[in-house]
Motif scaffolding. Structure first.
Motif, PDB file in Angstrom:
ATOM      1  N   LEU A  10       0.816  -1.211   0.000  1.00 28.81           N
ATOM      2  CA  LEU A  10       0.000   0.000   0.000  1.00 28.81           C
ATOM      3  C   LEU A  10       0.853   1.264   0.000  1.00 28.81           C
ATOM      4  O   LEU A  10       0.529   2.240  -0.666  1.00 28.81           O
ATOM      5  N   THR A  11       1.963   1.266   0.731  1.00 29.41           N
ATOM      6  CA  THR A  11       2.852   2.432   0.744  1.00 29.41           C
ATOM      7  C   THR A  11       3.775   2.421  -0.456  1.00 29.41           C
ATOM      8  O   THR A  11       3.955   3.429  -1.122  1.00 29.41           O
ATOM      9  N   ARG A  12       4.384   1.262  -0.710  1.00 28.49           N
ATOM     10  CA  ARG A  12       5.270   1.097  -1.864  1.00 28.49           C
ATOM     11  C   ARG A  12       4.878  -0.172  -2.592  1.00 28.49           C
ATOM     12  O   ARG A  12       4.995  -1.269  -2.060  1.00 28.49           O
ATOM     13  N   CYS A  13       4.448  -0.025  -3.830  1.00 25.80           N
ATOM     14  CA  CYS A  13       4.101  -1.168  -4.679  1.00 25.80           C
ATOM     15  C   CYS A  13       5.172  -1.269  -5.757  1.00 25.80           C
ATOM     16  O   CYS A  13       5.277  -0.407  -6.627  1.00 25.80           O
ATOM     17  N   GLY A  14       5.992  -2.313  -5.660  1.00 30.85           N
ATOM     18  CA  GLY A  14       7.068  -2.487  -6.635  1.00 30.85           C
ATOM     19  C   GLY A  14       6.521  -2.928  -7.977  1.00 30.85           C
ATOM     20  O   GLY A  14       5.613  -3.761  -8.053  1.00 30.85           O
ATOM     21  N   ARG A 117      14.502 -19.656   0.981  1.00 28.64           N
ATOM     22  CA  ARG A 117      14.701 -18.896   2.229  1.00 28.64           C
ATOM     23  C   ARG A 117      15.660 -17.716   2.052  1.00 28.64           C
ATOM     24  O   ARG A 117      16.141 -17.153   3.033  1.00 28.64           O
ATOM     25  N   ALA A 118      15.939 -17.350   0.824  1.00 36.52           N
ATOM     26  CA  ALA A 118      16.878 -16.244   0.564  1.00 36.52           C
ATOM     27  C   ALA A 118      16.351 -14.946   1.155  1.00 36.52           C
ATOM     28  O   ALA A 118      15.155 -14.725   1.247  1.00 36.52           O
ATOM     29  N   ASP A 119      17.290 -14.066   1.556  1.00 33.39           N
ATOM     30  CA  ASP A 119      16.871 -12.765   2.094  1.00 33.39           C
ATOM     31  C   ASP A 119      16.767 -11.737   0.970  1.00 33.39           C
ATOM     32  O   ASP A 119      17.101 -12.019  -0.179  1.00 33.39           O
ATOM     33  N   LYS A 120      16.298 -10.548   1.343  1.00 39.24           N
ATOM     34  CA  LYS A 120      16.057  -9.494   0.341  1.00 39.24           C
ATOM     35  C   LYS A 120      17.332  -9.145  -0.434  1.00 39.24           C
ATOM     36  O   LYS A 120      17.300  -8.957  -1.646  1.00 39.24           O
ATOM     37  N   GLU A 121      18.455  -9.057   0.266  1.00 39.17           N
ATOM     38  CA  GLU A 121      19.697  -8.672  -0.404  1.00 39.17           C
ATOM     39  C   GLU A 121      20.147  -9.738  -1.401  1.00 39.17           C
ATOM     40  O   GLU A 121      20.625  -9.411  -2.493  1.00 39.17           O
ATOM     41  N   GLN A 122      19.977 -11.013  -1.057  1.00 33.32           N
ATOM     42  CA  GLN A 122      20.324 -12.079  -1.993  1.00 33.32           C
ATOM     43  C   GLN A 122      19.481 -11.982  -3.259  1.00 33.32           C
ATOM     44  O   GLN A 122      19.989 -12.175  -4.368  1.00 33.32           O
ATOM     45  N   VAL A 123      18.188 -11.694  -3.091  1.00 29.40           N
ATOM     46  CA  VAL A 123      17.308 -11.538  -4.253  1.00 29.40           C
ATOM     47  C   VAL A 123      17.773 -10.362  -5.103  1.00 29.40           C
ATOM     48  O   VAL A 123      17.863 -10.475  -6.339  1.00 29.40           O
ATOM     49  N   GLN A 124      18.096  -9.228  -4.458  1.00 25.10           N
ATOM     50  CA  GLN A 124      18.565  -8.056  -5.199  1.00 25.10           C
ATOM     51  C   GLN A 124      19.828  -8.372  -5.988  1.00 25.10           C
ATOM     52  O   GLN A 124      19.945  -8.007  -7.163  1.00 25.10           O
ATOM     53  N   ARG A 125      20.786  -9.042  -5.350  1.00 30.26           N
ATOM     54  CA  ARG A 125      22.054  -9.352  -6.017  1.00 30.26           C
ATOM     55  C   ARG A 125      21.850 -10.296  -7.207  1.00 30.26           C
ATOM     56  O   ARG A 125      22.412 -10.093  -8.284  1.00 30.26           O
ATOM     57  N   MET A 126      21.034 -11.321  -7.008  1.00 28.51           N
ATOM     58  CA  MET A 126      20.815 -12.284  -8.082  1.00 28.51           C
ATOM     59  C   MET A 126      20.028 -11.686  -9.240  1.00 28.51           C
ATOM     60  O   MET A 126      20.320 -11.963 -10.400  1.00 28.51           O
ATOM     61  N   ILE A 127      19.037 -10.853  -8.932  1.00 31.98           N
ATOM     62  CA  ILE A 127      18.244 -10.263 -10.019  1.00 31.98           C
ATOM     63  C   ILE A 127      19.106  -9.285 -10.819  1.00 31.98           C
ATOM     64  O   ILE A 127      18.985  -9.188 -12.042  1.00 31.98           O
ATOM     65  N   ALA A 140      13.896  -2.565  -2.228  1.00 31.18           N
ATOM     66  CA  ALA A 140      13.702  -4.014  -2.330  1.00 31.18           C
ATOM     67  C   ALA A 140      12.400  -4.352  -3.041  1.00 31.18           C
ATOM     68  O   ALA A 140      12.318  -5.369  -3.731  1.00 31.18           O
ATOM     69  N   ASP A 141      11.374  -3.500  -2.905  1.00 31.11           N
ATOM     70  CA  ASP A 141      10.090  -3.741  -3.570  1.00 31.11           C
ATOM     71  C   ASP A 141      10.261  -3.796  -5.089  1.00 31.11           C
ATOM     72  O   ASP A 141       9.624  -4.603  -5.771  1.00 31.11           O
ATOM     73  N   ALA A 142      11.126  -2.928  -5.611  1.00 30.12           N
ATOM     74  CA  ALA A 142      11.383  -2.901  -7.058  1.00 30.12           C
ATOM     75  C   ALA A 142      12.111  -4.173  -7.491  1.00 30.12           C
ATOM     76  O   ALA A 142      11.778  -4.780  -8.511  1.00 30.12           O
ATOM     77  N   ALA A 143      13.102  -4.593  -6.699  1.00 34.71           N
ATOM     78  CA  ALA A 143      13.834  -5.829  -7.004  1.00 34.71           C
ATOM     79  C   ALA A 143      12.893  -7.030  -6.956  1.00 34.71           C
ATOM     80  O   ALA A 143      12.977  -7.929  -7.796  1.00 34.71           O
ATOM     81  N   ASP A 144      11.989  -7.042  -5.969  1.00 31.65           N
ATOM     82  CA  ASP A 144      11.033  -8.150  -5.854  1.00 31.65           C
ATOM     83  C   ASP A 144      10.108  -8.210  -7.067  1.00 31.65           C
ATOM     84  O   ASP A 144       9.743  -9.291  -7.529  1.00 31.65           O
ATOM     85  N   ALA A 145       9.717  -7.043  -7.584  1.00 25.09           N
ATOM     86  CA  ALA A 145       8.853  -7.011  -8.772  1.00 25.09           C
ATOM     87  C   ALA A 145       9.581  -7.602  -9.983  1.00 25.09           C
ATOM     88  O   ALA A 145       9.003  -8.370 -10.752  1.00 25.09           O
ATOM     89  N   LEU A 146      10.857  -7.252 -10.138  1.00 26.09           N
ATOM     90  CA  LEU A 146      11.643  -7.824 -11.237  1.00 26.09           C
ATOM     91  C   LEU A 146      11.793  -9.329 -11.056  1.00 26.09           C
ATOM     92  O   LEU A 146      11.699 -10.098 -12.019  1.00 26.09           O
ATOM     93  N   ALA A 147      12.002  -9.765  -9.800  1.00 26.13           N
ATOM     94  CA  ALA A 147      12.143 -11.196  -9.515  1.00 26.13           C
ATOM     95  C   ALA A 147      10.853 -11.945  -9.849  1.00 26.13           C
ATOM     96  O   ALA A 147      10.893 -13.067 -10.360  1.00 26.13           O
ATOM     97  N   LEU A 148       9.710 -11.333  -9.568  1.00 23.94           N
ATOM     98  CA  LEU A 148       8.423 -11.942  -9.933  1.00 23.94           C
ATOM     99  C   LEU A 148       8.321 -12.123 -11.442  1.00 23.94           C
ATOM    100  O   LEU A 148       7.888 -13.169 -11.928  1.00 23.94           O
ATOM    101  N   ALA A 149       8.718 -11.097 -12.184  1.00 22.44           N
ATOM    102  CA  ALA A 149       8.652 -11.163 -13.649  1.00 22.44           C
ATOM    103  C   ALA A 149       9.571 -12.261 -14.185  1.00 22.44           C
ATOM    104  O   ALA A 149       9.177 -13.049 -15.044  1.00 22.44           O
ATOM    105  N   VAL A 150      10.792 -12.325 -13.665  1.00 25.62           N
ATOM    106  CA  VAL A 150      11.735 -13.353 -14.107  1.00 25.62           C
ATOM    107  C   VAL A 150      11.216 -14.737 -13.738  1.00 25.62           C
ATOM    108  O   VAL A 150      11.292 -15.679 -14.536  1.00 25.62           O
ATOM    109  N   THR A 151      10.674 -14.883 -12.541  1.00 23.84           N
ATOM    110  CA  THR A 151      10.113 -16.167 -12.115  1.00 23.84           C
ATOM    111  C   THR A 151       9.047 -16.633 -13.092  1.00 23.84           C
ATOM    112  O   THR A 151       9.015 -17.794 -13.487  1.00 23.84           O
ATOM    113  N   HIS A 152       8.190 -15.714 -13.511  1.00 22.37           N
ATOM    114  CA  HIS A 152       7.145 -16.128 -14.447  1.00 22.37           C
ATOM    115  C   HIS A 152       7.729 -16.527 -15.804  1.00 22.37           C
ATOM    116  O   HIS A 152       7.256 -17.479 -16.426  1.00 22.37           O
TER     117      HIS A 152
END
Length: 196
Positions: A10-14, A117-127, A140-152
């Motif tokens: 609600l505050t930040r939507c990646g 079980r990866a943490d936010k920083e691991q996701v950011q680095r890998m993406i 991190a919200d932006a990195a998570d959004a990119l990770a969702l797209a790559v996952t799909h």
């Protein structure tokens, strides 16, 4: 294929848009965050996020929208806002006839880092590595959004809404089982309407 990933909040939507390339590679098209001000009432905050999501869909024209599926968190207020924003993303996509895919956080982490079980920083680095970015995507919200797209892009089968049960990934089957258990538990403890 072009995928718009949405990490609902609600505050930040990646939001992150990724195109598929030959050889199981991907290219970032755009990334950002749709924000709403905490001092506004919830209805106005949702309106701001909805308008932002509509703008992203209009501008990037994705083939699929991948949204994070959240089913358990400690903070109920956060879960409500997350669920409401996820719904906005799904409706915005449906209005345009764009298919929607749902991926759990552990499924995304496993797809991108190899560990659920990866943490936010691991996701950011890998993406950043996967997409060949010079800098880590932030916040991190932006990195998570990119990770969702790559996952799909990497795991499209069964992720689309309305998919057959046998097309679901193990993570999606586990999520569905957990959701059924949670519903059953909440119904057992709820007072019947006749006693109210």
């Amino acid at each position: 294929m072009r995928v718009l990933g949405v990490d609902p909040g609600l505050t930040r939507c990646g939001v992150g848009v990724v195109d598929s390339l030959p050889g199981r590679k991907a290219r970032m098209v755009d990334v950002g965050v749709v924000r709403s001000e905490p001092e506004l009432s919830v209805d106005l905050r949702l309106l701001r996020v909805a308008e932002g999501l509509e703008e992203w869909l209009e501008r990037t024209v994705p083939d699929v929208v991948a949204v994070e599926r959240v089913f358990a968190q400690n903070n109920r207020g956060t879960v409500m806002g997350t669920a409401q924003v996820a719904g906005l993303a799904m409706v915005a996509a449906a209005r345009r006839g764009v298919p929607v895919a749902m991926h759990t956080p552990s499924e995304v982490k496993a797809a991108v880092t190899g560990s659920g079980r990866a943490d936010k920083e691991q996701v950011q680095r890998m993406i950043a590595r996967i997409l060949g970015l010079a800098e880590l995507p932030r916040p991190a919200d932006a990195a998570d959004a990119l990770a969702l797209a790559v996952t799909h892009l990497w795991r499209p089968s069964g992720a689309l809404q309305g998919g057959e049960r046998n097309e679901l990934t193990p993570a999606q089957r586990a999520w569905a089982a957990a959701e059924r258990t949670a519903r059953t538990s909440s119904h057992r403890g709820a007072p019947s309407r006749a006693r109210r």
